[in-house]
Scaffold this motif. Structure first.
Motif, PDB file in Angstrom:
ATOM      1  N   LEU A 217       4.834  -0.379   6.988  1.00 38.55           N
ATOM      2  CA  LEU A 217       3.782   0.519   6.523  1.00 38.55           C
ATOM      3  C   LEU A 217       4.146   1.983   6.777  1.00 38.55           C
ATOM      4  O   LEU A 217       3.860   2.852   5.951  1.00 38.55           O
ATOM      5  CB  LEU A 217       2.457   0.192   7.230  1.00 38.55           C
ATOM      6  CG  LEU A 217       1.808  -1.153   6.894  1.00 38.55           C
ATOM      7  CD1 LEU A 217       0.536  -1.346   7.716  1.00 38.55           C
ATOM      8  CD2 LEU A 217       1.482  -1.235   5.405  1.00 38.55           C
ATOM      9  N   ILE A 218       4.771   2.255   7.903  1.00 41.77           N
ATOM     10  CA  ILE A 218       5.177   3.620   8.238  1.00 41.77           C
ATOM     11  C   ILE A 218       6.193   4.138   7.232  1.00 41.77           C
ATOM     12  O   ILE A 218       6.097   5.281   6.757  1.00 41.77           O
ATOM     13  CB  ILE A 218       5.740   3.663   9.675  1.00 41.77           C
ATOM     14  CG1 ILE A 218       4.595   3.527  10.688  1.00 41.77           C
ATOM     15  CG2 ILE A 218       6.517   4.947   9.928  1.00 41.77           C
ATOM     16  CD1 ILE A 218       5.053   3.347  12.117  1.00 41.77           C
TER      17      ILE A 218
ATOM     18  N   LEU B  10      -7.282   3.497   7.518  1.00 46.38           N
ATOM     19  CA  LEU B  10      -7.673   4.177   6.278  1.00 46.38           C
ATOM     20  C   LEU B  10      -8.884   5.086   6.496  1.00 46.38           C
ATOM     21  O   LEU B  10      -8.946   6.187   5.944  1.00 46.38           O
ATOM     22  CB  LEU B  10      -7.973   3.149   5.188  1.00 46.38           C
ATOM     23  CG  LEU B  10      -6.773   2.374   4.639  1.00 46.38           C
ATOM     24  CD1 LEU B  10      -7.241   1.236   3.739  1.00 46.38           C
ATOM     25  CD2 LEU B  10      -5.836   3.291   3.880  1.00 46.38           C
TER      26      LEU B  10
ATOM     27  N   CYS C 161       4.393   4.848   3.895  1.00 40.29           N
ATOM     28  CA  CYS C 161       3.604   6.089   3.946  1.00 40.29           C
ATOM     29  C   CYS C 161       4.497   7.322   4.019  1.00 40.29           C
ATOM     30  O   CYS C 161       4.152   8.371   3.454  1.00 40.29           O
ATOM     31  CB  CYS C 161       2.659   6.059   5.153  1.00 40.29           C
ATOM     32  SG  CYS C 161       1.329   4.853   4.989  1.00 40.29           S
TER      33      CYS C 161
ATOM     34  N   ALA D 178      -7.715   8.253   8.393  1.00 36.87           N
ATOM     35  CA  ALA D 178      -6.994   9.134   7.469  1.00 36.87           C
ATOM     36  C   ALA D 178      -7.951   9.787   6.482  1.00 36.87           C
ATOM     37  O   ALA D 178      -7.780  10.948   6.108  1.00 36.87           O
ATOM     38  CB  ALA D 178      -5.914   8.345   6.722  1.00 36.87           C
TER      39      ALA D 178
ATOM     40  N   VAL E 161       5.629   8.093   0.454  1.00 33.74           N
ATOM     41  CA  VAL E 161       4.544   8.663  -0.352  1.00 33.74           C
ATOM     42  C   VAL E 161       4.228  10.088   0.101  1.00 33.74           C
ATOM     43  O   VAL E 161       3.973  10.975  -0.724  1.00 33.74           O
ATOM     44  CB  VAL E 161       3.290   7.781  -0.270  1.00 33.74           C
ATOM     45  CG1 VAL E 161       2.138   8.418  -1.030  1.00 33.74           C
ATOM     46  CG2 VAL E 161       3.578   6.389  -0.831  1.00 33.74           C
ATOM     47  N   ALA E 162       4.269  10.331   1.405  1.00 32.16           N
ATOM     48  CA  ALA E 162       3.972  11.669   1.930  1.00 32.16           C
ATOM     49  C   ALA E 162       4.989  12.692   1.438  1.00 32.16           C
ATOM     50  O   ALA E 162       4.623  13.789   0.989  1.00 32.16           O
ATOM     51  CB  ALA E 162       3.943  11.640   3.459  1.00 32.16           C
TER      52      ALA E 162
ATOM     53  N   SER F  61      -1.457  10.331   2.998  1.00 33.80           N
ATOM     54  CA  SER F  61      -0.350   9.461   3.387  1.00 33.80           C
ATOM     55  C   SER F  61       0.305   9.936   4.680  1.00 33.80           C
ATOM     56  O   SER F  61       0.740   9.121   5.505  1.00 33.80           O
ATOM     57  CB  SER F  61       0.687   9.372   2.262  1.00 33.80           C
ATOM     58  OG  SER F  61       1.081  10.648   1.830  1.00 33.80           O
TER      59      SER F  61
ATOM     60  N   CYS G  43      -1.246  11.524   7.153  1.00 30.20           N
ATOM     61  CA  CYS G  43      -2.155  11.137   8.230  1.00 30.20           C
ATOM     62  C   CYS G  43      -2.060   9.641   8.515  1.00 30.20           C
ATOM     63  O   CYS G  43      -2.089   9.213   9.681  1.00 30.20           O
ATOM     64  CB  CYS G  43      -3.582  11.522   7.877  1.00 30.20           C
ATOM     65  SG  CYS G  43      -3.859  13.310   7.880  1.00 30.20           S
ATOM     66  N   LEU G  44      -1.933   8.849   7.465  1.00 28.28           N
ATOM     67  CA  LEU G  44      -1.725   7.415   7.667  1.00 28.28           C
ATOM     68  C   LEU G  44      -0.446   7.159   8.462  1.00 28.28           C
ATOM     69  O   LEU G  44      -0.406   6.306   9.357  1.00 28.28           O
ATOM     70  CB  LEU G  44      -1.642   6.700   6.318  1.00 28.28           C
ATOM     71  CG  LEU G  44      -2.931   6.145   5.724  1.00 28.28           C
ATOM     72  CD1 LEU G  44      -2.656   5.498   4.379  1.00 28.28           C
ATOM     73  CD2 LEU G  44      -3.584   5.143   6.668  1.00 28.28           C
ATOM     74  N   LEU G  45       0.595   7.907   8.134  1.00 26.26           N
ATOM     75  CA  LEU G  45       1.864   7.775   8.851  1.00 26.26           C
ATOM     76  C   LEU G  45       1.676   8.046  10.347  1.00 26.26           C
ATOM     77  O   LEU G  45       2.162   7.289  11.204  1.00 26.26           O
ATOM     78  CB  LEU G  45       2.883   8.756   8.247  1.00 26.26           C
ATOM     79  CG  LEU G  45       4.189   8.985   9.025  1.00 26.26           C
ATOM     80  CD1 LEU G  45       4.996   7.716   9.116  1.00 26.26           C
ATOM     81  CD2 LEU G  45       5.000  10.092   8.360  1.00 26.26           C
TER      82      LEU G  45
END
Length: 296
Positions: free
Chosen positions: A202-203, A135, A206, A138, A209-210, A166, A168-170
């Motif tokens: 999680l991927i 987090l 994200c 990101a 959401v992205a 999201s 970047c989190l991915l």
């Protein structure tokens, strides 16, 4: 020594600033030299502050890096650059950064300060805490986007912030998955709080959401009557971009260098080019309706 100092500040990572900070140019109807100059200055400032962070991280992590199969070859961990030399180099970068902020174009630079503070906290302990580690990274990209918009004096879309964060989190989670699959959790303590299956979940979260964020941004920024065209036309490109990255991470077992994947994968580049042509064409016709009349 000079080559090692350059390696220390990771020039191959500077593309992150070139990809993220200038996103504001997409939302700016008229591009003037003044605006381009301010955004370019914001890119320079973030490149300098990220270089300072790399020096600090490598000094702080030098003992742990020596136990890593590849990081042990970094200039400080390998001993090619001494700690005093790294501190002196960091002080030089910090001085240049302060001068650039003080004497450059006047615009709010609090994202730079927040980025630096966040990364100091990251190095001091947050990097070892599962979930917080990704987090925070990101969040650094989010601050890059905000800095670009502040430099341009343009309001940033909440949809865009959601999408960038999201996405970047991915990418970061994909990198963590690669590290987990290749070397386990020994070299990065935070990986003890993950598993490959958990990272996969999680991927996917994200990714969803992205895609929603980017499509929401398209819908919010493209006016009628071309809004539907831009939204529907963007959907397959957004889905392909995420699906291709997941293919690289899960099927090909890559993903350790997200920047390299984004900039060198031919399928991703062609997809981005076609998507850019679509959005660029829609924006051009929206701002200059006479062009459509000429086509007829």
């Amino acid at each position: 020594m000079v080559r090692d100092l350059i390696t220390l500040i990771r020039p191959h990572q500077w593309a992150k600033n070139l990809l993220v900070v200038p996103l504001v140019l997409i939302d700016t109807p008229r591009l003037g030299l003044g605006l381009l100059g301010r955004v370019s200055w914001a890119v320079l400032l973030f490149t300098m502050v990220s270089a300072l962070v790399y020096v600090w991280n490598d000094v702080y992590d030098r003992h742990r890096d020596r136990a890593h199969p590849t990081k042990r070859n970094r200039p400080i961990a390998s001993g090619r650059v001494s700690v005093p030399a790294a501190y002196a180099f960091g002080a030089l970068i910090a001085t240049a950064l302060v001068a650039a902020v003080a004497f450059g174009p006047a615009f709010p630079w609090w994202p730079l300060a927040a980025y630096l503070t966040l990364n100091v906290a990251y190095s001091r302990g947050l990097k070892h805490l599962p979930l917080l580690d990704v987090l925070v990274v990101a969040g650094g990209f989010l601050l890059r986007v905000v800095q670009g918009y502040l430099a341009a004096g343009v309001a940033v879309s909440s949809w865009l912030l959601i999408a960038v964060f999201s996405l970047c989190l991915l990418l970061i989670l994909g990198k963590r998955r690669h590290e987990m699959a290749v070397g386990g959790s020994a070299h990065r303590p935070s990986l003890a709080g993950y598993s490959v299956q958990y990272l996969d979940l999680l991927i996917v979260l994200c990714a969803a959401v992205a895609i929603s964020g980017f499509l929401g941004h398209v819908q919010a920024t493209i006016p009628t009557p071309y809004q539907a065209l831009a939204l529907v036309g963007s959907t397959p490109f957004a889905l392909f971009a995420v699906a291709r990255y997941l293919q690289v991470v899960v099927v090909d077992g890559d993903g350790g260098e997200p920047t390299r994947v984004l900039l060198k994968d031919r399928a991703m580049l062609v997809n981005a080019l076609l998507w850019g042509v679509l959005i660029g064409g829609v924006l051009l016709v929206t701002q200059h309706p006479a062009l459509l009349a000429l086509a007829h």
